[in-house]
Design an enzyme around this catalytic site. Structure first.
Site, PDB file in Angstrom:
ATOM      1  CE  LYS A 266      -3.184   2.771   3.007  1.00  0.00           C
ATOM      2  NZ  LYS A 266      -4.146   2.810   4.022  1.00  0.00           N
ATOM      3  CG  ASP A 271      -5.830   7.979   4.845  1.00  0.00           C
ATOM      4  OD1 ASP A 271      -6.317   9.002   4.371  1.00  0.00           O
ATOM      5  OD2 ASP A 271      -5.586   6.660   5.455  1.00  0.00           O
ATOM      6  CE  LYS A 278      -6.116   8.512   8.477  1.00  0.00           C
ATOM      7  NZ  LYS A 278      -7.267   7.400   9.214  1.00  0.00           N
ATOM      8  CG  ASP A 289      -1.772   5.281   5.084  1.00  0.00           C
ATOM      9  OD1 ASP A 289      -1.679   3.781   5.839  1.00  0.00           O
ATOM     10  OD2 ASP A 289      -2.896   5.868   4.400  1.00  0.00           O
ATOM     11  CG  ASP A 348      -9.169   6.941   7.103  1.00  0.00           C
ATOM     12  OD1 ASP A 348      -9.056   7.655   6.536  1.00  0.00           O
ATOM     13  OD2 ASP A 348      -9.475   7.419   7.820  1.00  0.00           O
ATOM     14  CD  GLU A 350      -7.041   5.849   2.578  1.00  0.00           C
ATOM     15  OE1 GLU A 350      -7.994   5.565   3.460  1.00  0.00           O
ATOM     16  OE2 GLU A 350      -5.175   5.236   3.097  1.00  0.00           O
ATOM     17  NE  ARG A 352     -11.118  -0.854   3.358  1.00  0.00           N
ATOM     18  CZ  ARG A 352     -11.515  -0.929   4.828  1.00  0.00           C
ATOM     19  NH1 ARG A 352     -12.377  -1.648   4.807  1.00  0.00           N
ATOM     20  NH2 ARG A 352     -10.438  -0.829   6.018  1.00  0.00           N
TER      21      ARG A 352
END
Ligand code: BES
Ligand code: MN
Ligand code: ZN
Length: 495
Positions: A266, A271, A278, A289, A348, A350, A352
């Site tokens: 990933k 993020d 967030k 991230d 959020d 995101e 996946r």
């Protein structure tokens, strides 16, 4: 400057070096190297044990300067803890503390005799490798955007030798490769998100391929991805001015035509949560991230540097998750590369959404014999396992066992959580084939269940490294996990 490693065969009392490292257990039990040196220097170690200055407490260190009777300038006595129960984890802890203490001394070279200590279930190669990786880990400094050390600072450790016979040379060679991979991962993950963009990661991958004959690199830009139908990945990226990249590195170290192993990481370079924004405090940590991407690229680097005889690919979906007038939103229905539609219930979730397209791409492009992804995927995994174990998910018991064993061997541990289809109903959607979140319960599992829908029956495992990829807090830094685990897994797969 990176540390140089070698093996030393000299007896400890004859090693002509700035410092030798010796182990002492609790209750005054000297290792054989410590006993030899103690004899040569007239019992100075034993006297300090008796006085209570040397306790043998695990990781404690005591310096003896310029003792007469040996060739070395200094002796660093390192506590090993109780002899009973001494194990691999303690050995690693001691190696780290020893390296820290050594790093504070004004010297450039040393010889460690800690590698002569018996560790149940581990051989000399492992002891050398683990000590070298510990030293390299401690020696790493982030300098890309902070001013370098002051010129008048004392000299730094540059070469470290480990007492072992020549049979341990393979452990040292592995350590050099793995250390390179760990450094690559840590440096990339530590870089700030304004520098470490998807394009930057792609440039790093391309530069690595450029420098290695058996490695090639393909990068798909957003135009190409649009043509091919990466609808899920592109939706996540849409709110950012930093355009997404799909990076694929290929290493041909094995037989021509042999199915490769695949590592997928990933690569969310930042993020914010997107429209499902967030909270502010601690948001800067979301620069990590892309820790999965960094870890998988690092494992790839390690495999190449070790010259493993296997074929390997590393696929990194890289994007930034930002709120914007053009951002994707909750309620949107996306068409993924697989053709499955996805209802976005939270922007959020995101990770996946970029991984599912990367998984589809990997299966269809490379038909790997096994694929593993790593992702800082869920806060729920941190709640479940904390910072000590990565979450491991797989429907393939043999693959799960291989990865757990590699984690145990390297102490870069993972712990298996279920991936039963019973959880899949949590992802039901009235408007698409699947929803991108599964509700309050079992958040790490439902995230893995989402990914499981995109692997098309392939041997696949997922590592949730949200708790292990970096040390949290203001000065928290990338750990380089799970490079060691995956490098070991690949070492074990070598034909
Ligand atoms: N990158 C985060 C997960 C994360 C959070 C990693 C904190 C490390 C520390 C991920 O993209 C995310 O935001 N996940 C959400 C999922 C939720 C919306 C279902 C989470 O875990 O809260
Ligand atoms: Mn998120
Ligand atoms: Zn994320």
């Amino acid at each position: 400057m990176t540390l140089q490693f070698s093996l030393a065969t000299a007896a400890p009392e004859t090693a002509a070096t700035a410092c030798i490292l010796l182990g002492v257990y609790e209750q005054g039990v000297l290792t054989s190297a410590a006993a030899r040196v103690d004899g040569a220097i007239g019992g100075a170690i034993k006297r300090q044990v008796e006085s209570g200055d040397i306790t043998g407490k695990a990781g404690s260190t005591t310096l003896i300067y310029a003792p007469a009777g040996i060739a070395a300038k200094r002796v660093l006595v390192v506590g090993l803890g109780a002899q009973k129960g001494f194990d691999a984890a303690r050995y690693q802890k001691v190696a780290i503390e020893a390296a820290r203490a050594l790093g504070k001394l004004p010297l450039t070279e040393a010889v460690s005799y800690l590698t002569g200590v018996e560790v149940p279930g581990r051989d000399a190669g492992w002891r050398v490798r683990t000590a070298a990786l510990a030293a390299d880990h401690v020696a790493y400094r982030y300098t890309a955007t902070v001013k370098p050390r002051d010129k008048n600072a004392p000299p730094e450790l540059a070469t470290l030798a480990f007492a072992a016979d020549i049979g341990a040379e393979s452990g040292l060679a592995q350590a050099r490769g793995i250390a390179e991979g760990v450094r690559f991962a840590r440096e990339l993950a530590n870089l700030p998100p304004n520098l470490c963009t998807p394009a930057y990661i792609a440039d790093q991958a391309e530069a690595f391929a450029e420098a290695h004959a058996q490695v090639s690199c393909t990068v798909l830009d957003h135009v190409e991805m649009e043509k091919q139908g990466f609808g899920s990945l592109l939706a996540v990226a849409r709110g950012s001015a930093n355009k997404p990249k799909l990076i694929a590195l290929q290493y041909r170290g094995g037989a021509e035509g042999a199915a490769p192993y695949a590592l997928i990481g990933k690569g969310i370079t930042f993020d914010t949560g997107g429209i499902s924004l967030k909270p502010g405090p601690g948001m800067e940590e979301m620069k990590f991230d892309m820790g999965g991407a960094a870890g998988m690229l690092g494992a790839f680097v390690a495999a190449v540097e070790m010259g493993l005889k296997l074929n390997l690919v590393c696929v990194v979906p890289a994007a930034e998750n930002m709120p914007d007038g053009d951002s994707y939103r909750p309620g949107d229905v996306l068409t993924s590369l697989s053709g499955q539609t996805i209802e976005v219930l939270n922007t959020d979730a995101e990770g996946r959404l970029i991984l599912c397209d990367a998984l589809t791409y990997t299966v269809r492009t490379f038909q790997p014999q096994a694929m593993v992804d790593a992702a800082t995927l869920t806060g729920a995994c941190v709640i479940a396992l904390g910072k000590h174990a990565s979450g491991l998910f797989s429907k393939h018991d043999d693959l799960a066992a291989e990865l757990l064993a590699a984690g145990e061997h390297t102490l870069d541990r993972a712990w298996r959580l279920p991936l039963w289809d019973d959880y899949q109903v949590q992802l039901d959607s009235g408007f698409a084939d699947v929803a991108n979140i599964g509700g309050k319960s079992a958040g790490a599992i439902t995230a893995a269940c989402f990914l499981a829908r995109f692997v098309e029956g392939q041997r696949w495992a997922h590592l949730d490294i949200a708790g292990t990829a970096w040390d949290e807090g203001r000065k928290g830094s990338a750990t380089g996990r799970p490079v060691a685990l995956l490098a070991q897994w690949l070492l074990d797969r070598e034909s």
